[in-house]
Design a protein around this motif. Structure first.
Motif, PDB file in Angstrom:
ATOM      1  N   UNK A  14       0.827  -1.204   0.000  1.00  0.00           N
ATOM      2  CA  UNK A  14       0.000   0.000   0.000  1.00  0.00           C
ATOM      3  C   UNK A  14       0.863   1.257   0.000  1.00  0.00           C
ATOM      4  N   UNK A  15       1.992   1.203   0.704  1.00  0.00           N
ATOM      5  CA  UNK A  15       2.908   2.343   0.711  1.00  0.00           C
ATOM      6  C   UNK A  15       3.436   2.589  -0.702  1.00  0.00           C
ATOM      7  N   UNK A  16       3.807   1.529  -1.417  1.00  0.00           N
ATOM      8  CA  UNK A  16       4.309   1.667  -2.791  1.00  0.00           C
ATOM      9  C   UNK A  16       3.238   2.227  -3.720  1.00  0.00           C
ATOM     10  N   UNK A  17       2.018   1.745  -3.574  1.00  0.00           N
ATOM     11  CA  UNK A  17       0.916   2.255  -4.405  1.00  0.00           C
ATOM     12  C   UNK A  17       0.686   3.733  -4.119  1.00  0.00           C
ATOM     13  N   UNK A  18       0.677   4.106  -2.861  1.00  0.00           N
ATOM     14  CA  UNK A  18       0.463   5.508  -2.491  1.00  0.00           C
ATOM     15  C   UNK A  18       1.600   6.377  -3.022  1.00  0.00           C
ATOM     16  N   UNK A  19       2.837   5.899  -2.940  1.00  0.00           N
ATOM     17  CA  UNK A  19       3.982   6.657  -3.449  1.00  0.00           C
ATOM     18  C   UNK A  19       3.879   6.831  -4.955  1.00  0.00           C
ATOM     19  N   UNK A  20       3.506   5.769  -5.646  1.00  0.00           N
ATOM     20  CA  UNK A  20       3.366   5.850  -7.102  1.00  0.00           C
ATOM     21  C   UNK A  20       2.263   6.824  -7.484  1.00  0.00           C
ATOM     22  N   UNK A  21       1.185   6.802  -6.759  1.00  0.00           N
ATOM     23  CA  UNK A  21       0.088   7.723  -7.048  1.00  0.00           C
ATOM     24  C   UNK A  21       0.532   9.162  -6.820  1.00  0.00           C
ATOM     25  N   UNK A  22       1.336   9.378  -5.793  1.00  0.00           N
ATOM     26  CA  UNK A  22       1.848  10.719  -5.523  1.00  0.00           C
ATOM     27  C   UNK A  22       2.761  11.190  -6.632  1.00  0.00           C
ATOM     28  N   UNK A  23       3.603  10.307  -7.157  1.00  0.00           N
ATOM     29  CA  UNK A  23       4.514  10.668  -8.247  1.00  0.00           C
ATOM     30  C   UNK A  23       3.740  11.047  -9.491  1.00  0.00           C
ATOM     31  N   UNK A  24       2.687  10.317  -9.766  1.00  0.00           N
ATOM     32  CA  UNK A  24       1.907  10.589 -10.976  1.00  0.00           C
ATOM     33  C   UNK A  24       1.258  11.959 -10.903  1.00  0.00           C
ATOM     34  N   UNK A  25       0.961  12.422  -9.712  1.00  0.00           N
ATOM     35  CA  UNK A  25       0.294  13.694  -9.560  1.00  0.00           C
ATOM     36  C   UNK A  25       1.239  14.856  -9.316  1.00  0.00           C
ATOM     37  N   UNK A  26       2.553  14.628  -9.433  1.00  0.00           N
ATOM     38  CA  UNK A  26       3.516  15.686  -9.177  1.00  0.00           C
ATOM     39  C   UNK A  26       3.425  16.776 -10.232  1.00  0.00           C
ATOM     40  N   UNK A  27       3.774  17.968  -9.800  1.00  0.00           N
ATOM     41  CA  UNK A  27       3.807  19.097 -10.725  1.00  0.00           C
ATOM     42  C   UNK A  27       4.914  18.872 -11.753  1.00  0.00           C
ATOM     43  N   UNK A  28       4.752  19.402 -12.952  1.00  0.00           N
ATOM     44  CA  UNK A  28       5.802  19.287 -13.958  1.00  0.00           C
ATOM     45  C   UNK A  28       7.087  19.945 -13.464  1.00  0.00           C
ATOM     46  N   UNK A  29       8.201  19.493 -14.000  1.00  0.00           N
ATOM     47  CA  UNK A  29       9.482  20.075 -13.628  1.00  0.00           C
ATOM     48  C   UNK A  29       9.554  21.532 -14.073  1.00  0.00           C
ATOM     49  N   UNK A  30      10.210  22.346 -13.284  1.00  0.00           N
ATOM     50  CA  UNK A  30      10.467  23.724 -13.681  1.00  0.00           C
ATOM     51  C   UNK A  30      11.586  23.717 -14.723  1.00  0.00           C
ATOM     52  N   UNK A  31      11.768  24.829 -15.420  1.00  0.00           N
ATOM     53  CA  UNK A  31      12.854  24.919 -16.382  1.00  0.00           C
ATOM     54  C   UNK A  31      14.204  24.708 -15.701  1.00  0.00           C
ATOM     55  N   UNK A  32      14.369  25.244 -14.484  1.00  0.00           N
ATOM     56  CA  UNK A  32      15.623  25.069 -13.753  1.00  0.00           C
ATOM     57  C   UNK A  32      15.857  23.587 -13.425  1.00  0.00           C
ATOM     58  N   UNK A  33      14.804  22.879 -13.040  1.00  0.00           N
ATOM     59  CA  UNK A  33      14.932  21.449 -12.755  1.00  0.00           C
ATOM     60  C   UNK A  33      15.239  20.661 -14.027  1.00  0.00           C
ATOM     61  N   UNK A  34      14.630  21.051 -15.128  1.00  0.00           N
ATOM     62  CA  UNK A  34      14.911  20.394 -16.402  1.00  0.00           C
ATOM     63  C   UNK A  34      16.374  20.616 -16.797  1.00  0.00           C
ATOM     64  N   UNK A  35      16.838  21.845 -16.651  1.00  0.00           N
ATOM     65  CA  UNK A  35      18.221  22.155 -17.000  1.00  0.00           C
ATOM     66  C   UNK A  35      19.200  21.375 -16.121  1.00  0.00           C
ATOM     67  N   UNK A  36      18.889  21.215 -14.854  1.00  0.00           N
ATOM     68  CA  UNK A  36      19.739  20.422 -13.960  1.00  0.00           C
ATOM     69  C   UNK A  36      19.783  18.967 -14.419  1.00  0.00           C
ATOM     70  N   UNK A  37      18.668  18.444 -14.844  1.00  0.00           N
ATOM     71  CA  UNK A  37      18.613  17.062 -15.359  1.00  0.00           C
ATOM     72  C   UNK A  37      19.393  16.952 -16.666  1.00  0.00           C
ATOM     73  N   UNK A  38      19.285  17.957 -17.524  1.00  0.00           N
ATOM     74  CA  UNK A  38      20.074  17.978 -18.763  1.00  0.00           C
ATOM     75  C   UNK A  38      21.554  17.903 -18.415  1.00  0.00           C
ATOM     76  N   UNK A  39      21.980  18.694 -17.460  1.00  0.00           N
ATOM     77  CA  UNK A  39      23.396  18.708 -17.072  1.00  0.00           C
ATOM     78  C   UNK A  39      23.845  17.335 -16.569  1.00  0.00           C
TER      79      UNK A  39
END
Length: 175
Positions: A14-39
């Motif tokens: 149940x913890x895994x299901x709840x965590x997965x559901x939370x991830x699916x509902x996360x806000x999109x990455x900001x441009x700064x977060x995207x750029x950090x991932x690009x790096x």
């Protein structure tokens, strides 16, 4: 007692299901977060291709101003049909007459730099000096540099796949 054992066995699931559901509902990455991932991804590319020399978007900008560079798009045709760096040529165009560009700095690009590093490595092994655009189109777009498509300036970008969907928010990404 049996009822408590069932609850203890199901609790981690149940913890895994709840965590997965939370991830699916996360806000999109900001441009700064995207750029950090690009790096992060660029650093991995550089670890995989230590023999390939890379140049930054800023360095390419200076080369473009002086007219001393040719940009080679190492992506597949279906990606190039969406958009490209203004003035760039395809890898096929470059390979038809590489001597034509002998006096210029040749810089390859793709989405993040992996395929263009592979391309540069092959060209370098064949005796042609080809550099890689560090971070390729994702770094290019994060720097605010322009793209063009079949109808002129565009904000559309083919990003190869979901993993690379890291263009700034102002871009419409396709894969």
């Amino acid at each position: 007692m049996e009822r408590h054992k069932t609850a203890l066995v199901l609790a981690p699931a149940l913890v895994l299901v709840a965590a997965a559901a939370g991830c699916a509902g996360q806000a999109p990455l900001t441009d700064a977060e995207k750029l950090a991932r690009v790096e992060e991804m660029v650093e991995e590319v550089e670890r995989r291709f230590p023999e390939v020399e890379a140049v930054t978007v800023e360095e390419v900008g200076r080369l473009l101003e002086s007219g001393g560079v040719v940009l080679v798009d190492a992506r597949a045709e279906r990606e190039r049909e969406i958009s490209w760096i203004p003035g760039s040529i395809t890898s096929e165009e470059f390979e038809r007459d590489p001597d034509r560009y002998a006096e210029l700095t040749v810089v390859a690009y793709c989405t993040i730099g992996h395929r263009s590093s592979e391309y540069a490595k092959r060209q370098n092994e064949d005796g042609r000096r080809v550099l890689n655009l560090r971070g390729s189109l994702l770094s290019w777009t994060h720097a605010g540099a322009p793209l063009v498509g079949p109808d002129g300036p565009t904000n559309r970008l083919h990003v190869y796949g979901k993993t690379w969907d890291l263009a700034p928010e102002r871009y419409e990404t396709i894969w």
